[in-house]
Scaffold this active site. Structure first.
Site: not given
Length: 480
Positions: A226-228, A230-231, A248
């Site tokens: 997902g998005s950076t 949220v990561g 990822e």
């Protein structure tokens, strides 16, 4: 409308309080499905089901897990049309992309079927006389696998089959934009023979239940695509709670075209690498760096090819561009284009909309300070830059916090290898698009593009932990 429930402990269940949400068809924004909206209590039920199944599932034989994964691949081939239709209707996938996703998923299942027999240990020499020393691998327990909307079928199998193949159990939290395909995956694995509780599916909103899933004490590993933004948040949670994590995330992938490149191949690589699934791919070539001697010719050919990309019926094999997935993402794409143009960038082609579809867009004159210079658009928007040398291209390629994929087009393989080693990314492809994947390779990025690697080459290390065991020969009893 399609009705979907949660898949917990081998049963379809309503969410707590019968809560649901409506998933819209991205083409017309009309209701497509009414799906269960999982709550914190539903998360706990799913994790407890996976935890309860783990002691028996971890003891299943390699042959059993191999059989279930192989059977799932066979079933997916048989149900290909069903899954293709779901990907088109739910995700706005053009036919070519949906077909690709199903085929890749079949390959991922067959690749995963080879993992169980490769979970091996080792014997170790010891300085202690009479000691037998060995190291074995054990599954961790429950994995939380959080999947995205853009390739929901591929990521369901890439994220979940490594844990399942190595004896772990799984709770998958699907994107709220892909609940139907997630439940179809649950049905597929059920029919393939996976035991109740070994694989569970939650649908709903990640911002409501994601933290509860990731921090649950029984969850030992987390796989996230997902998005950076949220990561980073999940990485903090996993670090605080000492959980293994694979991320990822996003990308701002460069495509370098040197002066000796095959321009026809480079143009096609740019089209494929950037505009596949209307640019909603983390490996999209959103920065195209072209050496000055061939810049004008490349841009002319690239504009012509891009302008020919149409908005046909999603089931027409010739259609490349489908709808952007949601209003929030459409607003983001519009804002990136408008910001660039307002600050001096030139719109070479595209930038127009037909309903929820954005025409494939090429910008030139993009500079630092424009939103799309550094940020990932996640839509069909790319910028072409003129560079004076390969070294300038390398400097711009590395002027980003992302580092997922890259492409280099040149006839000079020595120069290609120099650039491949110098670009700060997890993957580099020479004379091929930046958008590449295979189920057995170590797939992933560096920096804001994530950490860890997906794929069968790394699944065993990620999904198991080592245990050192010694056996000491008993001392002989003294003679009387």
């Amino acid at each position: 409308m399609i009705q979907t429930k949660l898949w917990i402990g081998g049963e379809f269940r309503s969410a707590q309080g019968n809560a649901t949400f409506i998933k819209l068809n991205p083409e017309q924004d009309t209701p497509l499905a009414e799906s269960a909206r999982a709550s914190v209590e539903d998360v706990k039920r799913a994790v407890e089901a996976a935890h309860a199944a783990f002691p028996s599932y971890r003891m299943t034989t390699p042959g059993q897990r191999e059989t279930w994964l192989s059977k799932a691949a066979d079933l997916l081939e048989q149900r290909a049309e069903e899954f293709i239709n779901v990907l088109i209707e739910e995700g706005g996938s053009p036919l070519f992309k949906a077909q690709f996703e199903v085929k890749f998923s079949v390959d991922a299942l067959r690749t995963a079927a080879g993992i169980p027999r490769r979970v091996t240990g080792m014997t170790l020499p010891s300085d202690v006389p009479g000691r037998f020393s060995m190291a074995t691998r054990s599954p961790l327990g429950v994995f939380a696998c959080i999947t995205p909307f853009n390739v929901p079928l591929i990521k369901a199998f890439v994220e979940c089959t490594g844990p399942l193949a190595t004896g772990n159990t799984v709770v998958m939290l699907a994107s709220e934009e892909a609940p139907v395909v997630a439940i179809r995956v649950a049905e597929l694995l059920r029919d393939a023979g996976f035991p109740a509780g070994s694989f569970n599916v939650l649908t709903g909103y990640g911002h409501e239940i994601g933290d509860t899933l990731v921090t649950h004490p029984h969850v030992k590993g987390v796989n996230f695509t997902g998005s950076t933004r949220v990561g980073r948040h999940l990485s903090e949670l996993c670090g605080k709670h000492m959980k293994r994590v694979l991320l990822e995330l996003g990308g701002k992938s460069p495509l370098i075209v040197l002066k000796d490149a095959d321009l026809d191949a480079a143009v096609m690589g740019a089209i494929m690498g950037m505009f596949f699934y209307q640019g909603q791919v983390c490996m999209g070539s959103s920065r195209i760096l072209v050496e000055a001697p061939v810049y004008d010719e490349f841009l002319k050919r690239f504009k012509a090819a891009t302008s020919a990309i149409g908005f046909g019926d999603l089931r027409d094999p010739r259609t490349v561009t489908g709808p952007i997935i949601s209003q929030r993402q459409r607003d983001r794409v519009r804002q990136h284009i408008e910001d660039a143009v307002a600050n001096g960038a030139k719109l070479e082609t595209g930038g127009t909309w037909d309903g929820n579809r954005c025409a494939s867009t090429i910008l030139t004159g993009v500079k630092k300070g424009m939103t799309c210079y550094y940020e990932e658009t996640f839509g069909p928007v790319t910028a072409v830059y003129k560079v004076d040398s390969a070294d300038e291209a390398l400097a711009i390629a590395n002027d980003t916090t992302y580092g997922l994929s890259a492409a280099v087009y040149t006839q000079n393989l020595a120069e290609a290898m120099r650039l491949a080693q110098g670009i700060h990314t997890g993957m580099v492809h020479v004379n091929a698009p930046s958008l590449q994947d295979e189920p057995h390779v170590p797939f992933g990025g560096v920096g804001d593009s994530g950490m860890g690697r997906e794929g069968a080459a790394t699944d065993i290390d990620h999904c198991t932990e080592w245990k050192w065991i010694t056996i000491q020969a008993p001392m002989a009893a003294p003679a009387h």
